[in-house]
Design a protein around this motif. Structure first.
Motif, PDB file in Angstrom:
ATOM      1  N   ALA A 274       5.164   6.966   1.971  1.00 17.88           N
ATOM      2  CA  ALA A 274       5.296   5.741   2.749  1.00 17.88           C
ATOM      3  C   ALA A 274       4.821   4.536   1.951  1.00 17.88           C
ATOM      4  CB  ALA A 274       4.503   5.843   4.044  1.00 17.88           C
ATOM      5  N   LEU A 275       5.353   3.399   2.339  1.00 20.35           N
ATOM      6  CA  LEU A 275       4.979   2.110   1.765  1.00 20.35           C
ATOM      7  C   LEU A 275       4.678   1.175   2.919  1.00 20.35           C
ATOM      8  CD1 LEU A 275       4.853  -0.158  -0.429  1.00 20.35           C
ATOM      9  CD2 LEU A 275       7.321  -0.418  -0.089  1.00 20.35           C
ATOM     10  N   ARG A 276       3.536   0.499   2.869  1.00 20.86           N
ATOM     11  CA  ARG A 276       3.191  -0.503   3.883  1.00 20.86           C
ATOM     12  C   ARG A 276       3.202  -1.869   3.222  1.00 20.86           C
ATOM     13  NH1 ARG A 276      -2.506  -0.514   6.897  1.00 20.86           N
ATOM     14  NH2 ARG A 276      -3.144  -1.067   4.789  1.00 20.86           N
TER      15      ARG A 276
ATOM     16  N   GLY B 143      -0.136   0.660  -8.746  1.00 21.13           N
ATOM     17  CA  GLY B 143      -1.302   1.322  -8.185  1.00 21.13           C
ATOM     18  C   GLY B 143      -1.065   1.646  -6.711  1.00 21.13           C
ATOM     19  N   LEU B 144      -2.038   2.302  -6.095  1.00 21.77           N
ATOM     20  CA  LEU B 144      -1.896   2.633  -4.671  1.00 21.77           C
ATOM     21  C   LEU B 144      -1.952   1.386  -3.796  1.00 21.77           C
ATOM     22  CD1 LEU B 144      -4.015   5.903  -4.408  1.00 21.77           C
ATOM     23  CD2 LEU B 144      -1.528   5.661  -4.393  1.00 21.77           C
ATOM     24  N   ARG B 145      -2.516   0.311  -4.331  1.00 20.86           N
ATOM     25  CA  ARG B 145      -2.569  -0.962  -3.596  1.00 20.86           C
ATOM     26  C   ARG B 145      -2.276  -2.081  -4.588  1.00 20.86           C
ATOM     27  NH1 ARG B 145      -5.040  -3.356   1.063  1.00 20.86           N
ATOM     28  NH2 ARG B 145      -5.883  -5.407   0.576  1.00 20.86           N
ATOM     29  N   GLU B 146      -1.274  -2.888  -4.275  1.00 18.21           N
ATOM     30  CA  GLU B 146      -0.887  -4.017  -5.124  1.00 18.21           C
ATOM     31  C   GLU B 146      -0.898  -5.282  -4.277  1.00 18.21           C
ATOM     32  OE1 GLU B 146      -0.014  -4.240  -8.398  1.00 18.21           O
ATOM     33  OE2 GLU B 146      -0.207  -2.095  -8.796  1.00 18.21           O
ATOM     34  N   ALA B 147      -1.575  -6.319  -4.757  1.00 16.76           N
ATOM     35  CA  ALA B 147      -1.585  -7.622  -4.099  1.00 16.76           C
ATOM     36  C   ALA B 147      -0.841  -8.602  -4.998  1.00 16.76           C
ATOM     37  CB  ALA B 147      -3.011  -8.091  -3.854  1.00 16.76           C
TER      38      ALA B 147
ATOM     39  N   SER C 189       0.858  -1.189   0.000  1.00 13.42           N
ATOM     40  CA  SER C 189       0.000   0.000   0.000  1.00 13.42           C
ATOM     41  C   SER C 189       0.891   1.234   0.000  1.00 13.42           C
ATOM     42  CB  SER C 189      -0.896   0.013   1.233  1.00 13.42           C
ATOM     43  OG  SER C 189      -1.676  -1.159   1.294  1.00 13.42           O
ATOM     44  N   PHE C 190       0.614   2.155  -0.914  1.00 13.66           N
ATOM     45  CA  PHE C 190       1.403   3.376  -1.058  1.00 13.66           C
ATOM     46  C   PHE C 190       0.579   4.579  -0.602  1.00 13.66           C
ATOM     47  CE2 PHE C 190       2.754   0.343  -4.234  1.00 13.66           C
ATOM     48  CZ  PHE C 190       4.132   0.404  -4.213  1.00 13.66           C
TER      49      PHE C 190
ATOM     50  N   ARG D 206       4.829  -4.247   8.019  1.00 13.51           N
ATOM     51  CA  ARG D 206       5.995  -3.371   8.143  1.00 13.51           C
ATOM     52  C   ARG D 206       5.758  -2.147   7.272  1.00 13.51           C
ATOM     53  NH1 ARG D 206       6.418  -6.769  11.415  1.00 13.51           N
ATOM     54  NH2 ARG D 206       8.135  -8.207  11.789  1.00 13.51           N
ATOM     55  N   SER D 207       6.462  -1.056   7.572  1.00 11.59           N
ATOM     56  CA  SER D 207       6.343   0.140   6.744  1.00 11.59           C
ATOM     57  C   SER D 207       7.709   0.777   6.567  1.00 11.59           C
ATOM     58  CB  SER D 207       5.354   1.133   7.353  1.00 11.59           C
ATOM     59  OG  SER D 207       5.805   1.527   8.633  1.00 11.59           O
ATOM     60  N   ALA D 208       7.818   1.551   5.501  1.00 17.83           N
ATOM     61  CA  ALA D 208       9.055   2.274   5.194  1.00 17.83           C
ATOM     62  C   ALA D 208       8.673   3.636   4.645  1.00 17.83           C
ATOM     63  CB  ALA D 208       9.898   1.493   4.193  1.00 17.83           C
TER      64      ALA D 208
END
Length: 143
Positions: free
Chosen positions: A113-115, A82-86, A58-59, A128-130
């Motif tokens: 951020a990236l989750r 995309g804002l969400r990639e699975a 998730s971005f 986790r997030s960065a």
């Protein structure tokens, strides 16, 4: 004075020689867990096969590129995600966990951020997030 000094020295030497072997066994460091029992042979690594691990990215804003690496090899990359990639990663997941190297490129200097949400083979969800600006590189651990 009873006995001779020479006789006492021989008895002392014999006593020390008798104690040398048990003392050397007791004071020898124990082999670390997982090491081979005989010297000269390397310890065998546990066999860990690749497993299908679901991962959700998730971005906070649109990225221009993302790349995931495991053990130096690219396991997934995408331009303009995309804002969400699975996705499903096919990598080994040993008992110690796994580390993923993540490189994300965002346009502009804004903080983003990236989750990462990873499901382990046992079904546990790890999150986790960065955070970073423009080009972010991080190593994310999932123990």
């Amino acid at each position: 004075m009873k006995g001779t000094p020479l006789l006492r020295a021989v008895v002392l030497l014999a006593t020390l020689l008798l104690l040398a072997w048990p003392l050397s066994r007791v004071t020898r460091p124990a082999p670390a867990q997982g090491e081979a029992g005989t010297e000269g042979q390397p310890a065998k690594a546990p066999d860990v096969t690749s497993q299908k691990l679901p991962l959700v990215l998730s971005f906070t804003r649109n990225a221009t590129r993302i790349e995931l690496r495991h053990l130096g090899a690219v396991v997934w990359a995408k331009d303009r995600p995309g804002l969400r990639e699975a996705l499903d990663l096919n990598i080994p997941f040993p008992q110690e966990g796994v580390e993923l190297a993540v490189t994300v490129q965002w346009p502009g200097p804004e903080l983003s951020a990236l989750r990462l949400q990873l499901a382990t083979p046992e079904g546990t969800e790890l999150e986790r997030s960065a955070w970073g600006t423009e080009t972010m590189e991080a190593v994310i651990s999932f123990p």
